[in-house]
Motif scaffolding. Structure first.
Motif, mmCIF file in Angstrom:
data_model
loop_
_atom_site.group_PDB
_atom_site.id
_atom_site.type_symbol
_atom_site.label_atom_id
_atom_site.label_comp_id
_atom_site.label_asym_id
_atom_site.label_seq_id
_atom_site.Cartn_x
_atom_site.Cartn_y
_atom_site.Cartn_z
ATOM 1 N N ALA A 168 11.278 -37.827 -1.677
ATOM 2 C CA ALA A 168 11.271 -36.409 -1.310
ATOM 3 C C ALA A 168 12.686 -35.924 -1.016
ATOM 4 C CB ALA A 168 10.389 -36.185 -0.088
ATOM 5 N N ALA A 210 10.111 -31.378 -1.342
ATOM 6 C CA ALA A 210 9.230 -31.516 -0.180
ATOM 7 C C ALA A 210 8.060 -30.533 -0.209
ATOM 8 C CB ALA A 210 10.031 -31.335 1.106
ATOM 9 N N VAL A 213 5.575 -32.145 -2.303
ATOM 10 C CA VAL A 213 4.943 -33.232 -1.553
ATOM 11 C C VAL A 213 3.858 -32.668 -0.639
ATOM 12 C CG1 VAL A 213 5.291 -35.053 0.160
ATOM 13 C CG2 VAL A 213 6.984 -34.713 -1.635
#
Length: 310
Positions: A168, A210, A213
């Motif tokens: 990430a 991110a 994610v």
């Protein structure tokens, strides 16, 4: 309305995940070991010291869902003190699983590590069926926690889903922690330091923003099958040097020079780690939305604003 408890929700991935949960209309409780300044309005923040078992049980009992992002060490620090990595992370995670078995929670998502649990790649991109032979204490402990969660699922019905994100990066990631090459490379330029690359081009990693994610974790929460494991990644590998070359023009336009210090390859580095997220895509329709160039530009802009040169 569902109430979701995010353990470790004040961290890098946690902040992005909390915002995705809020956008879905959920109530959110952020639970951590340390008090954090409120980051998002409408979120309940709770800090619980290690050993405060009754308080921890009380908070978990109020949740319909739990996302566990908590981890107190990094891959690099796990090498420095493997015993601390085990002591600080394994026992506390297993204890949380035991408490969740006593609650009415209907879904638990444990966030593992796709970047470390697989070890050396036999083929790429790696699916969830790939052998798990981690070469770092961090990866070994993450895999052990996975195994405990799945054991509690099989023997006692813990409604757990496991996700394994790849590397990430993005806004909010702190540099110089032994994890997060992108933020460290940018911050090195801000400090006038050279970016350290080990080997001719460095390692190959699957960089996923991110925000993607977070949507992947949310997709597993909503659509993942209990007792299953899902990768979160892009399926695209990029070398460390490739990241530097992509960042260089973005930083040059801000008057920042990015130099590279090439060092000998390290024996403990996994050379290639690229993940297939086909399983999660089939289950939920999830796919990454932020391409690498756009994500790097966003990260540069954030670091330029939030972390001026020291």
């Amino acid at each position: 309305m569902k109430r979701t408890c995010v353990i470790g929700g004040g961290g890098f991935i946690g902040q992005h995940t909390v915002r995705r949960l809020l956008a879905s209309g959920r109530d959110v409780i952020v639970l951590g070991r340390r008090a954090v300044s409120p980051l998002d309005p409408g979120v309940e923040y709770c800090s619980i010291s290690p050993g405060a078992s009754k308080q921890l049980q009380s908070v978990l009992a109020r949740a319909d869902e739990v996302i566990d992002l908590a981890y107190s060490t990094w891959p690099q620090t796990s090498f420095q003190d493997p015993v601390k990595d085990i002591h600080d992370n394994l026992a506390s995670s297993v204890r949380v699983f035991e408490y969740l078995l006593q609650s009415n929670v209907n879904r638990v998502v444990y966030v593992s590590s796709g970047g470390t649990v697989y070890g050396h790649a036999h083929r790429t991109p790696m699916g969830e069926e790939h052998a798990t032979d981690p070469v770092s204490p961090y990866g070994i402990t993450k895999l052990a926690i996975e195994k405990y969660g799945l054991m509690f699922h099989t023997t006692k019905g813990l409604p757990i889903v496991i996700v394994r994100p790849s590397n990430a990066y993005g806004e909010g990631q702190s540099p110089f922690r032994g994890q997060g090459f992108v933020s460290t490379a940018i911050a090195s330029g801000l400090r006038g330091q050279s970016v350290q690359v080990y080997g001719e081009e460095g390692t190959v990693r699957d960089y996923v923003h991110a925000e993607d994610v977070a949507t992947g974790i949310f997709a597993a929460l909503e659509h993942g099958s209990i007792g299953e494991v899902y990768n979160i990644g892009t399926g695209i590998g990029t070398t460390n040097l490739g990241i530097v070359e992509a960042l260089r023009p973005m930083l040059v336009s801000a008057g920042i020079r990015l130099d590279v210090m090439q060092l000998p390859a390290r024996a403990f580095d996994v050379k290639v780690n690229v993940l297939s997220a086909d399983k999660l895509r089939r289950a939920s329709g999830w796919q990454p939305r932020i391409d690498l160039t756009s994500g790097l530009r966003r990260t540069v802009e954030w670091l330029l604003k939030e972390r001026p040169a020291e």
